[in-house]
Design an enzyme around this catalytic site. Sequence first.
Site, PDB file in Angstrom:
ATOM      1  N   ASP A   1     -29.728  94.051   9.651  1.00 44.86           N
ATOM      2  CA  ASP A   1     -29.103  93.126   8.683  1.00 44.86           C
ATOM      3  C   ASP A   1     -28.864  93.806   7.349  1.00 44.86           C
ATOM      4  O   ASP A   1     -28.710  93.116   6.339  1.00 44.86           O
ATOM      5  CB  ASP A   1     -30.033  91.923   8.387  1.00 44.86           C
ATOM      6  CG  ASP A   1     -29.812  90.791   9.348  1.00 44.86           C
ATOM      7  OD1 ASP A   1     -28.967  90.927  10.229  1.00 44.86           O
ATOM      8  OD2 ASP A   1     -30.516  89.770   9.187  1.00 44.86           O
TER       9      ASP A   1
ATOM     10  N   CYS B   1     -24.919  80.114  29.774  1.00 42.66           N
ATOM     11  CA  CYS B   1     -25.011  78.766  29.187  1.00 42.66           C
ATOM     12  C   CYS B   1     -24.571  77.698  30.189  1.00 42.66           C
ATOM     13  O   CYS B   1     -25.059  76.568  30.152  1.00 42.66           O
ATOM     14  CB  CYS B   1     -24.148  78.664  27.932  1.00 42.66           C
ATOM     15  SG  CYS B   1     -24.931  79.322  26.453  1.00 42.66           S
TER      16      CYS B   1
HETATM   17  S1  SF4 Z   1     -28.877  75.044  24.495  1.00 43.58           S
HETATM   18 FE1  SF4 Z   1     -26.944  75.948  23.872  1.00 43.58          FE
HETATM   19  S2  SF4 Z   1     -27.361  78.146  23.798  1.00 43.58           S
HETATM   20 FE2  SF4 Z   1     -28.981  77.220  25.052  1.00 43.58          FE
HETATM   21  S3  SF4 Z   1     -28.245  77.333  27.159  1.00 43.58           S
HETATM   22 FE3  SF4 Z   1     -27.646  75.323  26.340  1.00 43.58          FE
HETATM   23  S4  SF4 Z   1     -25.565  75.674  25.580  1.00 43.58           S
HETATM   24 FE4  SF4 Z   1     -26.493  77.695  25.825  1.00 43.58          FE
END
Ligand code: SF4
Length: 370
Positions: free
Chosen positions: A146, A200
């Site tokens: 960062d 996801c």
């Molecule tokens: S909470 Fe959000 S980041 Fe986590 S798996 Fe579900 S969609 Fe993906």
Amino acid sequence: MSGGGDRSPAGGTLAEQPLEERIRALGLALGLDALGFAGPEPTARTEFLRDWIARGYAGEMDYLERRIEERIDPRRVLPGVRTLIVGALACAPADGPALEPEGRGIVARYAGGDDYHDVLLDRLRALEAALPALAGRPVRSRCYVDTGPVAEKAAAEQAGLGWIAKNTCLIHPELGSNLMLGVVLCDLELAQDGAGTDHCGSCRACLDACPTDAFPEPYVLDATRCLSYTTIELRGAIPESLRAAQGDRVFGCDVCQTVCPWNRSRPRGPLADPLGLRTRLAPREIWRAPSLAWLLALDEEDFLAATRGTALRRSRRLGLLRNALVAAGNAGLPSLRPLVARHAEGDDVILREHALWALEQIDARAAAGA
Ligand code: SF4
Ligand code: SF4
């Protein structure tokens, strides 16, 4: 590491292993939890930064735009760079109740311990220093946590450490997203690990849980609506429309990571901590659930003492007081009224305005008999 007889996890002596594996083994021995290699070319992820800033989602974070060309193309940061070595260090995920007891503030999990910049940079610098000996030649390199114009999450995804998720965090399939990331740029030609894969699926827990509706669409964060921005990066007034949603948070927000299933279970149990790095990152007692009364009374000397060596310094005392005033207004506790009222009569125009807002909330709660 001693010479000659060291055995690598894959068998054989370390000296017999490819350079990539010897660098990876050293990184893990230094306390990193994962390490991968990415190429230096711009990607769709880094190119997206330009569009994201143009949409105004970066708010006052002008530094992102100032060196945008370098962020997009690491070859502009270090001419001759061939590889980005990306290291990840996991901190313990947030635990406990989502709401702290009355009169207490919430601090983002990563911020209450030793500053991760220092902890991780120290590890990566040790790795960087060892590269010439491992490669058997001088190595040109630069190291950032960062601290420079490098898109760490994009590099981590390219290095196979995980995927940039709908909540825009980098999720490692085993470590989750409570990760600190750092990058060593170097002129060594190393085999790349290949980009991580998105897992996801149809989940949208983070999008639905965000208290401020900060995701205009999946994978896109409007930082100007995100509490991690408004309570840390923003120097001026917190928009009134976002104050109620801040709740009792006084520095950052963990919600979109806390609700993520990839952070909920760790099949192999808690991570080991042989070098004590995770312990250093864990929140100090004073920052686990700081009392709002204490925060509202912090003078500069107390602030500097309490935040020494932590990332909380970033908000500066005025920022932390501003955040605490919003949390006090949301708590609506009559016992906090005198402390809030003091700031309503102080010299700082931002604190005065936030204190007046908080007094209105406290008085409205009292009038409603809550
Ligand atoms: S909470 Fe959000 S980041 Fe986590 S798996 Fe579900 S969609 Fe993906
Ligand atoms: S950190 Fe909090 S405010 Fe920011 S996007 Fe995540 S849930 Fe929303």
